[in-house]
Motif scaffolding. Structure first.
Motif, PDB file in Angstrom:
ATOM      1  N   UNK A  37       0.834  -1.205   0.000  1.00 54.51           N
ATOM      2  CA  UNK A  37       0.000   0.000   0.000  1.00 54.51           C
ATOM      3  C   UNK A  37       0.869   1.255   0.000  1.00 54.51           C
ATOM      4  N   UNK A  38       1.883   1.265   0.831  1.00 58.87           N
ATOM      5  CA  UNK A  38       2.793   2.421   0.897  1.00 58.87           C
ATOM      6  C   UNK A  38       3.532   2.582  -0.424  1.00 58.87           C
ATOM      7  N   UNK A  39       3.928   1.467  -1.012  1.00 60.02           N
ATOM      8  CA  UNK A  39       4.628   1.509  -2.294  1.00 60.02           C
ATOM      9  C   UNK A  39       3.725   2.120  -3.372  1.00 60.02           C
ATOM     10  N   UNK A  40       2.439   1.757  -3.363  1.00 59.81           N
ATOM     11  CA  UNK A  40       1.492   2.308  -4.338  1.00 59.81           C
ATOM     12  C   UNK A  40       1.325   3.816  -4.137  1.00 59.81           C
ATOM     13  N   UNK A  41       1.278   4.260  -2.883  1.00 68.97           N
ATOM     14  CA  UNK A  41       1.172   5.693  -2.595  1.00 68.97           C
ATOM     15  C   UNK A  41       2.408   6.438  -3.102  1.00 68.97           C
ATOM     16  N   UNK A  42       3.566   5.852  -2.890  1.00 72.21           N
ATOM     17  CA  UNK A  42       4.810   6.487  -3.323  1.00 72.21           C
ATOM     18  C   UNK A  42       4.866   6.570  -4.840  1.00 72.21           C
ATOM     19  N   UNK A  43       4.455   5.522  -5.524  1.00 73.98           N
ATOM     20  CA  UNK A  43       4.460   5.524  -6.992  1.00 73.98           C
ATOM     21  C   UNK A  43       3.529   6.612  -7.516  1.00 73.98           C
TER      22      UNK A  43
END
Length: 71
Positions: A37-43
């Motif tokens: 989820x955090x990775x998706x937000x960062x992307x």
């Protein structure tokens, strides 16, 4: 009397900001502890920063073209 390169310097600083933020997020992405989820937000944030950076670079180019010192 102001320096004729001041507008170029200001535009450059505006272009560097999103780039530096982008580089920091890329460093965070390389960390193995980042969840999906955090990775998706960062992307998503990276995509927004890319757009902001391109707009700032276009603005920098325009200011450089208008600068009498750089002609």
């Amino acid at each position: 009397m102001s320096n004729p390169l001041d507008p170029v310097r200001i535009a450059f600083d505006k272009a560097v900001g999103p780039y530096q933020k982008r580089q920091n997020w890329i460093t965070v992405l390389k960390d193995e502890d980042v969840g999906k989820e955090r990775r998706a937000e960062i992307v998503k944030e990276l995509a927004e920063l890319d757009e902001e950076w391109v707009k700032a670079l276009v603005g920098l180019k325009k200011v450089m073209e208008e600068c009498s010192v750089l002609r």
